[in-house]
Scaffold this motif. Structure first.
Motif, short mmCIF file in Angstrom:
data_model
loop_
_atom_site.label_atom_id
_atom_site.label_comp_id
_atom_site.label_asym_id
_atom_site.label_seq_id
_atom_site.Cartn_x
_atom_site.Cartn_y
_atom_site.Cartn_z
N THR A 124 0.87 -1.18 0.00
CA THR A 124 0.00 0.00 0.00
C THR A 124 0.90 1.22 0.00
OG1 THR A 124 -1.63 -1.22 1.31
CG2 THR A 124 -1.90 1.17 1.18
N PHE A 125 0.63 2.18 -0.91
CA PHE A 125 1.58 3.27 -1.11
C PHE A 125 1.00 4.67 -0.90
CE2 PHE A 125 0.22 1.17 -5.04
CZ PHE A 125 -0.55 2.16 -5.62
N CYS A 126 -0.26 4.79 -0.49
CA CYS A 126 -0.84 6.09 -0.16
C CYS A 126 -1.84 5.90 0.99
CB CYS A 126 -1.58 6.71 -1.35
SG CYS A 126 -0.54 7.04 -2.80
N VAL A 127 -1.93 6.89 1.86
CA VAL A 127 -2.88 6.86 2.97
C VAL A 127 -4.23 7.36 2.47
CG1 VAL A 127 -3.44 7.76 5.26
CG2 VAL A 127 -1.06 7.26 4.66
N PRO A 128 -5.29 6.53 2.51
CA PRO A 128 -6.61 6.96 2.02
C PRO A 128 -7.12 8.18 2.79
CG PRO A 128 -6.54 4.58 2.39
CD PRO A 128 -5.30 5.15 3.02
N MET A 129 -7.69 9.13 2.05
CA MET A 129 -8.24 10.33 2.67
C MET A 129 -9.75 10.40 2.55
SD MET A 129 -5.30 13.00 1.44
CE MET A 129 -6.28 14.47 1.68
N ALA A 130 -10.27 10.23 1.33
CA ALA A 130 -11.71 10.44 1.17
C ALA A 130 -12.26 9.76 -0.07
CB ALA A 130 -12.03 11.93 1.12
N SER A 131 -13.56 9.54 -0.03
CA SER A 131 -14.28 9.07 -1.21
C SER A 131 -15.37 10.08 -1.54
CB SER A 131 -14.92 7.70 -0.94
OG SER A 131 -16.00 7.83 -0.03
N THR A 136 -2.42 11.96 9.11
CA THR A 136 -3.44 11.91 8.06
C THR A 136 -4.33 10.67 8.21
OG1 THR A 136 -1.96 13.06 6.54
CG2 THR A 136 -3.81 11.91 5.55
N GLY A 137 -3.78 9.61 8.76
CA GLY A 137 -4.55 8.39 8.97
C GLY A 137 -5.30 8.36 10.29
N SER A 138 -5.30 9.47 11.01
CA SER A 138 -5.93 9.49 12.34
C SER A 138 -7.39 9.93 12.28
CB SER A 138 -5.16 10.47 13.25
OG SER A 138 -5.40 11.82 12.83
#
Length: 417
Positions: A127-134, A321-323
Protein backbone atom coordinates in the motif's frame (compact mmCIF):
# COMPACT_ATOMS: atom_id res chain seq x y z
CA UNK A 1 36.91 38.65 28.24
CA UNK A 2 35.89 39.92 24.80
CA UNK A 3 36.43 36.47 23.26
CA UNK A 4 34.46 34.89 26.10
CA UNK A 5 31.50 37.22 25.48
CA UNK A 6 31.65 36.59 21.70
CA UNK A 7 31.67 32.82 22.28
CA UNK A 8 28.74 33.10 24.68
CA UNK A 9 26.75 35.15 22.15
CA UNK A 10 27.56 32.68 19.39
CA UNK A 11 26.54 29.74 21.58
CA UNK A 12 23.23 31.35 22.57
CA UNK A 13 22.47 32.15 18.91
CA UNK A 14 23.15 28.54 17.90
CA UNK A 15 20.97 27.22 20.71
CA UNK A 16 18.15 29.56 19.77
CA UNK A 17 18.42 28.43 16.16
CA UNK A 18 18.33 24.79 17.21
CA UNK A 19 15.27 25.41 19.34
CA UNK A 20 13.36 26.90 16.39
CA UNK A 21 14.73 24.61 13.66
CA UNK A 22 11.94 23.30 11.47
CA UNK A 23 11.57 20.72 8.77
CA UNK A 24 9.46 22.07 5.92
CA UNK A 25 7.24 19.61 4.06
CA UNK A 26 5.65 20.47 0.71
CA UNK A 27 2.41 18.80 -0.44
CA UNK A 28 1.76 18.37 -4.17
CA UNK A 29 -1.95 18.31 -5.07
CA UNK A 30 -4.47 18.91 -7.86
CA UNK A 31 -7.05 20.29 -5.40
CA UNK A 32 -6.28 23.99 -5.91
CA UNK A 33 -9.78 24.85 -4.68
CA UNK A 34 -8.79 23.49 -1.26
CA UNK A 35 -5.88 25.88 -0.68
CA UNK A 36 -7.59 28.02 1.98
CA UNK A 37 -8.92 24.99 3.84
CA UNK A 38 -5.44 23.49 4.10
CA UNK A 39 -3.88 26.81 5.06
CA UNK A 40 -6.53 27.86 7.59
CA UNK A 41 -7.77 24.59 9.09
CA UNK A 42 -5.82 21.41 8.37
CA UNK A 43 -2.18 22.55 8.48
CA UNK A 44 -2.57 24.72 11.63
CA UNK A 45 -4.05 21.72 13.49
CA UNK A 46 -1.03 19.58 12.60
CA UNK A 47 1.57 22.28 13.26
CA UNK A 48 0.07 23.01 16.69
CA UNK A 49 0.93 19.45 17.71
CA UNK A 50 4.22 19.34 15.75
CA UNK A 51 5.87 22.78 16.01
CA UNK A 52 9.09 21.37 14.57
CA UNK A 53 7.41 20.60 11.22
CA UNK A 54 6.15 23.28 8.85
CA UNK A 55 3.80 22.25 6.02
CA UNK A 56 3.26 24.04 2.71
CA UNK A 57 0.31 23.09 0.48
CA UNK A 58 1.36 23.67 -3.15
CA UNK A 59 -1.38 22.68 -5.65
CA UNK A 60 -1.34 22.64 -9.45
CA UNK A 61 -4.28 23.09 -11.82
CA UNK A 62 -6.29 19.81 -11.88
CA UNK A 63 -5.94 19.20 -15.62
CA UNK A 64 -2.18 19.81 -15.46
CA UNK A 65 -1.43 17.92 -12.24
CA UNK A 66 -0.33 14.58 -13.69
CA UNK A 67 2.05 16.16 -16.21
CA UNK A 68 3.43 18.72 -13.75
CA UNK A 69 3.93 16.10 -11.04
CA UNK A 70 5.70 13.67 -13.37
CA UNK A 71 8.01 16.43 -14.60
CA UNK A 72 8.87 17.43 -11.04
CA UNK A 73 9.47 13.83 -9.99
CA UNK A 74 11.75 13.27 -12.99
CA UNK A 75 13.65 16.48 -12.22
CA UNK A 76 13.96 15.70 -8.51
CA UNK A 77 12.05 18.86 -7.55
CA UNK A 78 8.73 17.36 -6.39
CA UNK A 79 7.40 17.96 -2.88
CA UNK A 80 7.72 15.54 0.01
CA UNK A 81 4.07 14.49 0.03
CA UNK A 82 2.17 13.52 -3.11
CA UNK A 83 -1.62 13.68 -3.34
CA UNK A 84 -2.63 10.42 -5.00
CA UNK A 85 -5.34 9.84 -7.59
CA UNK A 86 -7.01 6.42 -7.31
CA UNK A 87 -5.71 3.27 -9.01
CA UNK A 88 -3.57 3.27 -12.12
CA UNK A 89 -2.03 6.76 -12.15
CA UNK A 90 -0.65 6.30 -8.63
CA UNK A 91 0.19 2.62 -9.16
CA UNK A 92 2.35 3.66 -12.10
CA UNK A 93 4.22 6.14 -9.88
CA UNK A 94 4.79 3.39 -7.30
CA UNK A 95 6.01 0.94 -9.92
CA UNK A 96 8.46 3.59 -11.18
CA UNK A 97 9.84 3.98 -7.67
CA UNK A 98 8.46 7.51 -7.23
CA UNK A 99 6.15 6.65 -4.31
CA UNK A 100 7.38 4.92 -1.15
CA UNK A 101 5.84 1.74 0.26
CA UNK A 102 3.71 2.70 3.29
CA UNK A 103 2.45 -0.77 4.14
CA UNK A 104 4.18 -0.66 7.54
CA UNK A 105 2.73 2.74 8.54
CA UNK A 106 0.79 2.04 11.79
CA UNK A 107 -2.13 4.27 10.71
CA UNK A 108 -2.89 1.87 7.84
CA UNK A 109 -4.64 -0.29 10.44
CA UNK A 110 -7.36 2.40 10.50
CA UNK A 111 -8.53 1.55 6.96
CA UNK A 112 -10.41 -1.39 5.49
CA UNK A 113 -9.10 -3.41 2.56
CA UNK A 114 -11.71 -1.73 0.32
CA UNK A 115 -10.54 1.73 1.40
CA UNK A 116 -6.91 0.84 0.66
CA UNK A 117 -7.60 -0.98 -2.63
CA UNK A 118 -7.28 2.13 -4.80
CA UNK A 119 -3.68 2.62 -3.65
CA UNK A 120 -2.35 -0.91 -3.60
CA UNK A 121 -0.56 -3.21 -5.98
CA UNK A 122 -2.89 -5.56 -7.86
CA UNK A 123 -2.08 -8.40 -5.45
CA UNK A 124 -2.62 -6.17 -2.39
CA UNK A 125 0.89 -6.83 -1.06
CA UNK A 126 1.94 -3.16 -0.91
CA UNK A 127 0.00 0.00 0.00
CA UNK A 128 1.58 3.27 -1.11
CA UNK A 129 -0.84 6.09 -0.16
CA UNK A 130 -2.88 6.86 2.97
CA UNK A 131 -6.61 6.96 2.02
CA UNK A 132 -8.24 10.33 2.67
CA UNK A 133 -11.71 10.44 1.17
CA UNK A 134 -14.28 9.07 -1.21
CA UNK A 135 -17.09 10.74 -3.13
CA UNK A 136 -20.62 9.37 -3.43
CA UNK A 137 -22.91 9.62 -6.46
CA UNK A 138 -26.62 10.31 -6.42
CA UNK A 139 -29.04 13.14 -7.22
CA UNK A 140 -29.26 16.57 -5.59
CA UNK A 141 -32.69 18.17 -5.82
CA UNK A 142 -34.31 21.51 -5.15
CA UNK A 143 -36.52 20.87 -2.11
CA UNK A 144 -38.42 24.12 -2.65
CA UNK A 145 -39.37 23.08 -6.19
CA UNK A 146 -40.43 19.62 -5.00
CA UNK A 147 -42.63 21.15 -2.29
CA UNK A 148 -44.23 23.55 -4.79
CA UNK A 149 -45.10 20.63 -7.06
CA UNK A 150 -46.10 18.23 -4.29
CA UNK A 151 -43.32 15.78 -5.16
CA UNK A 152 -41.37 13.38 -2.96
CA UNK A 153 -37.90 11.99 -3.72
CA UNK A 154 -38.22 8.84 -5.87
CA UNK A 155 -37.06 5.45 -4.66
CA UNK A 156 -37.78 3.32 -7.73
CA UNK A 157 -37.08 3.85 -11.42
CA UNK A 158 -40.81 4.20 -12.20
CA UNK A 159 -41.16 6.85 -9.49
CA UNK A 160 -38.08 8.62 -10.89
CA UNK A 161 -39.67 9.05 -14.32
CA UNK A 162 -43.02 10.01 -12.78
CA UNK A 163 -41.27 12.83 -10.92
CA UNK A 164 -39.46 13.95 -14.10
CA UNK A 165 -42.73 13.88 -16.06
CA UNK A 166 -44.47 16.00 -13.41
CA UNK A 167 -41.69 18.61 -13.42
CA UNK A 168 -41.70 18.73 -17.22
CA UNK A 169 -45.50 19.08 -17.36
CA UNK A 170 -45.43 21.97 -14.89
CA UNK A 171 -42.98 23.85 -17.10
CA UNK A 172 -41.42 26.10 -14.43
CA UNK A 173 -38.25 24.06 -14.04
CA UNK A 174 -35.91 22.07 -16.27
CA UNK A 175 -36.37 18.54 -14.88
CA UNK A 176 -32.64 17.70 -14.82
CA UNK A 177 -29.55 19.86 -15.27
CA UNK A 178 -26.93 17.95 -17.24
CA UNK A 179 -25.26 18.54 -20.58
CA UNK A 180 -23.15 16.42 -22.90
CA UNK A 181 -20.66 18.99 -24.24
CA UNK A 182 -17.87 17.95 -21.88
CA UNK A 183 -18.75 14.23 -22.10
CA UNK A 184 -17.13 13.17 -18.81
CA UNK A 185 -20.18 14.10 -16.73
CA UNK A 186 -22.39 11.89 -18.93
CA UNK A 187 -20.30 8.94 -17.78
CA UNK A 188 -19.39 10.01 -14.25
CA UNK A 189 -22.70 11.47 -13.05
CA UNK A 190 -25.00 9.41 -15.26
CA UNK A 191 -23.70 5.98 -16.36
CA UNK A 192 -21.53 5.38 -13.27
CA UNK A 193 -24.24 6.85 -11.05
CA UNK A 194 -27.11 4.56 -12.00
CA UNK A 195 -25.10 1.69 -13.53
CA UNK A 196 -24.28 -0.24 -10.33
CA UNK A 197 -28.01 -0.84 -9.87
CA UNK A 198 -27.96 -2.95 -13.04
CA UNK A 199 -24.54 -4.64 -12.95
CA UNK A 200 -24.93 -5.22 -9.20
CA UNK A 201 -22.04 -3.15 -7.96
CA UNK A 202 -18.89 -5.03 -7.02
CA UNK A 203 -20.30 -8.32 -8.31
CA UNK A 204 -20.46 -7.00 -11.87
CA UNK A 205 -17.32 -4.86 -11.69
CA UNK A 206 -15.16 -7.74 -10.49
CA UNK A 207 -16.74 -10.12 -13.03
CA UNK A 208 -15.82 -7.70 -15.82
CA UNK A 209 -12.20 -7.59 -14.64
CA UNK A 210 -12.12 -11.38 -14.44
CA UNK A 211 -13.56 -11.73 -17.94
CA UNK A 212 -16.66 -13.47 -16.59
CA UNK A 213 -19.01 -10.75 -17.91
CA UNK A 214 -18.94 -8.64 -21.05
CA UNK A 215 -20.05 -5.08 -21.63
CA UNK A 216 -22.64 -6.36 -24.11
CA UNK A 217 -24.53 -8.24 -21.37
CA UNK A 218 -27.82 -6.94 -20.03
CA UNK A 219 -26.43 -5.51 -16.79
CA UNK A 220 -24.10 -3.22 -18.73
CA UNK A 221 -26.42 -2.29 -21.63
CA UNK A 222 -29.51 -1.43 -19.55
CA UNK A 223 -27.90 1.64 -17.92
CA UNK A 224 -27.37 3.02 -21.45
CA UNK A 225 -31.04 2.40 -22.22
CA UNK A 226 -31.93 4.43 -19.15
CA UNK A 227 -29.66 7.27 -20.26
CA UNK A 228 -31.34 7.33 -23.65
CA UNK A 229 -34.59 8.15 -21.81
CA UNK A 230 -32.94 11.11 -20.05
CA UNK A 231 -32.80 13.12 -23.29
CA UNK A 232 -36.42 14.26 -22.89
CA UNK A 233 -35.76 15.82 -19.49
CA UNK A 234 -32.51 17.77 -19.93
CA UNK A 235 -33.88 20.96 -21.45
CA UNK A 236 -33.32 22.68 -24.78
CA UNK A 237 -29.74 22.80 -26.05
CA UNK A 238 -28.33 20.29 -23.57
CA UNK A 239 -26.02 18.99 -26.31
CA UNK A 240 -24.00 22.24 -26.13
CA UNK A 241 -24.34 22.60 -22.35
CA UNK A 242 -21.06 22.46 -20.42
CA UNK A 243 -20.48 21.25 -16.88
CA UNK A 244 -20.37 24.84 -15.47
CA UNK A 245 -23.57 25.61 -17.42
CA UNK A 246 -25.32 22.72 -15.65
CA UNK A 247 -24.04 23.84 -12.26
CA UNK A 248 -25.36 27.35 -12.90
CA UNK A 249 -28.78 26.13 -14.03
CA UNK A 250 -29.21 24.28 -10.76
CA UNK A 251 -27.77 26.87 -8.37
CA UNK A 252 -29.85 29.63 -10.00
CA UNK A 253 -32.99 27.61 -9.28
CA UNK A 254 -33.84 26.91 -12.91
CA UNK A 255 -33.51 23.11 -12.72
CA UNK A 256 -35.13 20.82 -10.17
CA UNK A 257 -32.71 17.86 -10.17
CA UNK A 258 -28.95 17.61 -10.64
CA UNK A 259 -27.25 14.21 -11.27
CA UNK A 260 -24.38 14.67 -8.89
CA UNK A 261 -21.19 13.75 -7.23
CA UNK A 262 -21.06 14.69 -3.56
CA UNK A 263 -18.17 17.07 -4.26
CA UNK A 264 -20.80 19.55 -5.46
CA UNK A 265 -21.97 20.14 -1.87
CA UNK A 266 -19.15 22.52 -1.06
CA UNK A 267 -19.58 24.26 -4.42
CA UNK A 268 -23.37 24.64 -4.39
CA UNK A 269 -23.98 25.65 -0.77
CA UNK A 270 -22.28 29.08 -0.90
CA UNK A 271 -23.63 29.80 -4.38
CA UNK A 272 -27.24 29.07 -3.44
CA UNK A 273 -26.75 30.94 -0.15
CA UNK A 274 -30.14 30.00 1.25
CA UNK A 275 -32.15 30.84 -1.89
CA UNK A 276 -33.62 27.35 -1.67
CA UNK A 277 -33.03 24.21 0.32
CA UNK A 278 -31.25 21.20 -1.18
CA UNK A 279 -31.86 17.52 -0.61
CA UNK A 280 -30.43 14.35 -2.11
CA UNK A 281 -31.74 10.94 -3.12
CA UNK A 282 -29.87 7.76 -3.98
CA UNK A 283 -29.94 6.13 -7.42
CA UNK A 284 -33.41 4.61 -7.75
CA UNK A 285 -33.76 0.82 -7.57
CA UNK A 286 -35.44 -1.06 -10.42
CA UNK A 287 -38.29 -2.25 -8.18
CA UNK A 288 -39.32 -1.74 -4.57
CA UNK A 289 -37.43 -4.12 -2.29
CA UNK A 290 -34.43 -4.47 -4.61
CA UNK A 291 -30.92 -3.98 -3.26
CA UNK A 292 -29.72 -0.39 -3.45
CA UNK A 293 -26.25 0.24 -4.89
CA UNK A 294 -24.17 3.41 -4.71
CA UNK A 295 -20.91 4.49 -6.26
CA UNK A 296 -18.86 5.32 -3.14
CA UNK A 297 -15.72 6.03 -5.11
CA UNK A 298 -12.29 6.09 -3.51
CA UNK A 299 -11.05 9.48 -4.67
CA UNK A 300 -8.03 10.94 -2.90
CA UNK A 301 -5.08 9.82 -0.78
CA UNK A 302 -1.63 11.02 0.28
CA UNK A 303 1.69 9.36 -0.42
CA UNK A 304 5.40 9.87 0.26
CA UNK A 305 7.84 10.94 -2.44
CA UNK A 306 10.39 8.13 -2.35
CA UNK A 307 13.17 10.69 -2.94
CA UNK A 308 12.09 13.06 -0.14
CA UNK A 309 14.97 14.20 2.07
CA UNK A 310 12.43 14.64 4.88
CA UNK A 311 10.98 11.15 4.96
CA UNK A 312 10.80 10.91 8.76
CA UNK A 313 8.84 14.14 9.12
CA UNK A 314 6.68 13.20 6.13
CA UNK A 315 5.80 9.86 7.74
CA UNK A 316 4.79 11.77 10.89
CA UNK A 317 2.38 13.83 8.79
CA UNK A 318 1.07 10.71 7.04
CA UNK A 319 0.49 8.98 10.38
CA UNK A 320 -1.60 12.00 11.41
CA UNK A 321 -3.44 11.91 8.06
CA UNK A 322 -4.55 8.39 8.97
CA UNK A 323 -5.93 9.49 12.34
CA UNK A 324 -9.56 10.07 13.39
CA UNK A 325 -8.64 13.71 14.15
CA UNK A 326 -7.69 14.34 10.52
CA UNK A 327 -10.74 12.41 9.27
CA UNK A 328 -13.09 14.65 11.26
CA UNK A 329 -11.31 17.85 10.22
CA UNK A 330 -11.22 16.94 6.53
CA UNK A 331 -14.79 15.65 6.24
CA UNK A 332 -16.25 18.77 7.86
CA UNK A 333 -13.97 21.26 6.12
CA UNK A 334 -14.81 19.66 2.76
CA UNK A 335 -18.41 18.43 2.95
CA UNK A 336 -19.00 15.86 0.25
CA UNK A 337 -15.57 14.26 0.64
CA UNK A 338 -16.27 11.39 2.98
CA UNK A 339 -13.72 9.87 5.31
CA UNK A 340 -12.38 6.41 4.48
CA UNK A 341 -11.17 5.98 8.06
CA UNK A 342 -12.81 3.07 9.90
CA UNK A 343 -13.63 5.38 12.82
CA UNK A 344 -17.08 6.95 12.27
CA UNK A 345 -16.99 10.69 11.60
CA UNK A 346 -19.77 13.02 12.73
CA UNK A 347 -20.53 15.59 10.04
CA UNK A 348 -22.44 18.83 10.47
CA UNK A 349 -23.52 19.53 6.88
CA UNK A 350 -27.11 18.23 6.37
CA UNK A 351 -26.66 17.46 2.66
CA UNK A 352 -23.45 15.54 3.36
CA UNK A 353 -25.38 13.62 6.00
CA UNK A 354 -27.98 12.71 3.35
CA UNK A 355 -25.33 11.25 1.06
CA UNK A 356 -23.36 9.36 3.69
CA UNK A 357 -26.55 7.90 5.21
CA UNK A 358 -26.88 5.69 2.13
CA UNK A 359 -23.87 3.68 3.29
CA UNK A 360 -26.13 2.05 5.89
CA UNK A 361 -28.74 0.88 3.37
CA UNK A 362 -26.94 0.50 0.02
CA UNK A 363 -24.14 -1.73 -1.26
CA UNK A 364 -21.04 0.36 -2.13
CA UNK A 365 -18.92 0.00 -5.24
CA UNK A 366 -16.46 2.11 -7.22
CA UNK A 367 -16.52 3.34 -10.81
CA UNK A 368 -16.30 0.32 -13.07
CA UNK A 369 -13.61 1.67 -15.39
CA UNK A 370 -11.00 2.79 -12.85
CA UNK A 371 -9.24 -0.40 -11.79
CA UNK A 372 -7.18 -2.22 -14.44
CA UNK A 373 -9.67 -1.76 -17.30
CA UNK A 374 -8.35 1.59 -18.53
CA UNK A 375 -4.67 0.70 -18.80
CA UNK A 376 -4.77 -0.03 -22.51
CA UNK A 377 -5.74 1.64 -25.76
CA UNK A 378 -8.55 2.40 -26.36
CA UNK A 379 -8.93 3.66 -22.79
CA UNK A 380 -12.23 2.32 -21.42
CA UNK A 381 -12.78 5.30 -19.11
CA UNK A 382 -12.46 7.87 -21.90
CA UNK A 383 -14.43 5.73 -24.32
CA UNK A 384 -17.25 5.46 -21.76
CA UNK A 385 -17.38 9.28 -21.63
CA UNK A 386 -17.99 9.42 -25.35
CA UNK A 387 -20.41 6.49 -25.44
CA UNK A 388 -22.53 7.89 -22.60
CA UNK A 389 -22.75 11.33 -24.24
CA UNK A 390 -23.64 9.78 -27.61
CA UNK A 391 -26.40 7.62 -26.11
CA UNK A 392 -27.97 10.58 -24.30
CA UNK A 393 -27.82 12.68 -27.48
CA UNK A 394 -29.34 9.83 -29.47
CA UNK A 395 -26.44 9.57 -31.93
CA UNK A 396 -25.56 6.01 -30.86
CA UNK A 397 -27.87 3.25 -29.66
CA UNK A 398 -27.28 1.65 -26.25
CA UNK A 399 -26.50 -1.66 -27.95
CA UNK A 400 -24.04 -0.12 -30.43
CA UNK A 401 -22.29 1.81 -27.65
CA UNK A 402 -21.91 -1.34 -25.55
CA UNK A 403 -20.63 -3.31 -28.56
CA UNK A 404 -18.05 -0.63 -29.32
CA UNK A 405 -16.80 -0.53 -25.73
CA UNK A 406 -16.58 -4.31 -25.55
CA UNK A 407 -14.70 -4.51 -28.84
CA UNK A 408 -12.21 -1.89 -27.68
CA UNK A 409 -11.63 -3.59 -24.33
CA UNK A 410 -11.24 -7.02 -25.91
CA UNK A 411 -8.65 -5.65 -28.35
CA UNK A 412 -6.05 -5.30 -25.58
CA UNK A 413 -7.35 -6.90 -22.36
CA UNK A 414 -6.59 -10.60 -22.36
CA UNK A 415 -9.42 -11.84 -20.05
CA UNK A 416 -11.98 -10.25 -22.41
CA UNK A 417 -10.61 -11.77 -25.63
Amino acid sequence: MKRTIQFALLSSTMLAGAATAQTTLTIESWRNDDLQIWQQTIIPAFEAAHPDIKVVFSPSAPAEYNAVLNSKLDAGSAGDLITCRPFDASLELFNKGSLADLTDLPAMANFSDVAKSAWQTDDGSATFCVPMASVIHGFIYNKTAFEELGLTPPKTVDEFYSVLDAIKADGNYIPMAMGTADQWEAATMAYQNIGPTYWKGEEGRRALIAGEQKLTEEGWVEPFRQLARWKDYLGDGFEAQTYPDSQNLFTLGRAAIYPAGSWEIGVFTPQIDGAFEMGAFAPPVAAEGDTCYISDHTDIALGLNAASPNAEAARTFLEWTGSPEFATLYANALPGFFSLNSTPVEMTDPLAQDFVSWRSSCEPTIRSTYQILSRGTPNLENETWNASANVIRGTETPEAAAERLQSGLASWYEPQK
